[in-house]
Design an enzyme around this catalytic site. Structure first.
Site, PDB file in Angstrom:
ATOM      1  N   SER A  50       2.242  -3.402  -3.609  1.00 18.51           N
ATOM      2  CA  SER A  50       2.096  -2.315  -4.585  1.00 18.51           C
ATOM      3  C   SER A  50       2.273  -2.772  -6.031  1.00 18.51           C
ATOM      4  O   SER A  50       2.765  -2.009  -6.871  1.00 18.51           O
ATOM      5  CB  SER A  50       3.061  -1.165  -4.266  1.00 18.51           C
ATOM      6  OG  SER A  50       2.759  -0.610  -2.997  1.00 18.51           O
ATOM      7  N   GLY A  74       0.788  -1.217   0.000  1.00 20.71           N
ATOM      8  CA  GLY A  74       0.000   0.000   0.000  1.00 20.71           C
ATOM      9  C   GLY A  74       0.822   1.270   0.000  1.00 20.71           C
ATOM     10  O   GLY A  74       0.299   2.360   0.231  1.00 20.71           O
TER      11      GLY A  74
HETATM   12  C1  PEP Z   1      -1.998  -6.812  -0.276  1.00 19.99           C
HETATM   13  O1  PEP Z   1      -3.039  -6.421   0.185  1.00 19.99           O
HETATM   14  O2  PEP Z   1      -1.661  -7.992  -0.084  1.00 19.99           O
HETATM   15  C2  PEP Z   1      -1.178  -5.900  -1.059  1.00 19.99           C
HETATM   16  C3  PEP Z   1      -0.056  -6.353  -1.566  1.00 19.99           C
HETATM   17  O3  PEP Z   1      -1.639  -4.628  -1.203  1.00 19.99           O
HETATM   18  P1  PEP Z   1      -1.072  -3.520  -2.257  1.00 19.99           P
HETATM   19  O4  PEP Z   1      -0.992  -4.198  -3.597  1.00 19.99           O
HETATM   20  O5  PEP Z   1      -2.109  -2.435  -2.208  1.00 19.99           O
HETATM   21  O6  PEP Z   1       0.256  -3.107  -1.760  1.00 19.99           O
END
Ligand code: PEP
Length: 273
Positions: A217, A177
């Protein structure tokens, strides 16, 4: 000696987003725009959206996952959801996500108990592991992740694990995130360490068959760097998984990788299956 190939998996973690009235439509749009027969697609919506999403995705060939499950079968556990309650709604489950380790204090021992319950209930586990930034900066990222894997797998019989379809998601906490991603080479090295840890834990026959995903991400712009690594078998996608355009591009790229790996042929090596 058996020849085998690990599947390419793209799993969507919707976290605490969408509701019963809009989740089905989003899931169906993503399903229709990601039809890549060689990619295993999984959508993990919030619990309250599982039923509408399951209904909307009937016949679409998309797996449906819960984001958590309780380790006990039933009882006085206010606000929790058991594996039995997920029957018919989910066939996968995310376990040990860093947001649950952080917010719900989940330990490796508890995650191990959830893992055993998920396997016993026929839910295919996506076990999340990952280090904090301080761990990486201090050069102990691999040791931290190895300890998480060991802790979660402690006491699980190899035959049980072999039949579980276990998937491990390597998700560095500092990349979730945040818009920052790990380097593909670091994620690939971690995937190797995860498999060698499974080996060393006494499950040598299955380690090479365990798919390892990268999470943190991931977007349409970064997925290629991870799929270029032969030790990485897909991604667990958070924020970008709520965007059909992003999912179409990510799964499209995964389809290219799946076909390239198929054309290159299977790896050889001992297999439990
Ligand atoms: C996740 O929720 O496992 C995750 C990797 O979130 P993001 O892709 O938003 O970093």
């Amino acid at each position: 000696m058996m020849l085998r190939m690990r599947p390419i998996i793209i799993a969507a973690n919707w976290k605490m987003n969408t509701g019963p009235s809009d989740a089905a439509e989003l899931a169906l749009e993503i399903a229709r725009r990601t039809r890549e027969p060689e990619v295993v697609r999984v959508i993990c919506p919030p619990f309250v959206c599982l039923a509408p999403v399951a209904a909307a995705l009937a016949g679409e060939g998309v797996g449906i996952g819960a984001q958590n499950v309780h380790h006990e079968l039933a009882g006085a556990f206010t606000g929790e959801v058991s594996a039995a309650m997920l029957a018919g709604l989910a066939d996968w489950v995310i376990l040990g996500h860093s947001e649950r380790r952080r917010d719900a204090g989940e330990t490796d021992a508890l995650i191990g108990a959830k893992l055993r319950r998920a396997i016993a209930s026929g839910l295919r586990p996506i076990l999340c592991v990952g280090e904090q930034l301080a761990d990486r900066d201090a050069g102990r990222a691999e040791d931290v992740v190895a300890a998480q894997v060991e802790g979660a797998l402690a006491g699980i019989d190899t035959a049980v694990l072999a039949g579980s379809g276990l998937v491990v998601a390597y998700e560095p906490v500092w990349a979730i995130g945040t818009g920052r991603t790990a380097r593909g080479a670091d994620a690939a090295a971690m995937a190797e360490r995860i498999r060698s840890t499974i080996d060393a834990a006494g499950h040598a026959g299955i380690a090479a068959d365990v798919p390892v995903l990268y999470g943190g991400s991931v977007t349409s712009g970064s997925i290629a760097e991870f799929l270029a690594e032969p030790t990485i078998d897909g991604a667990l996608v958070g924020g970008a998984s709520l965007k059909p355009d992003e999912m179409a591009a990510i799964v499209g790229r995964a389809g290219l990788t799946a076909r390239a790996r198929r054309d290159a042929g299977p790896r050889d090596g001992p297999s439990a299956t």
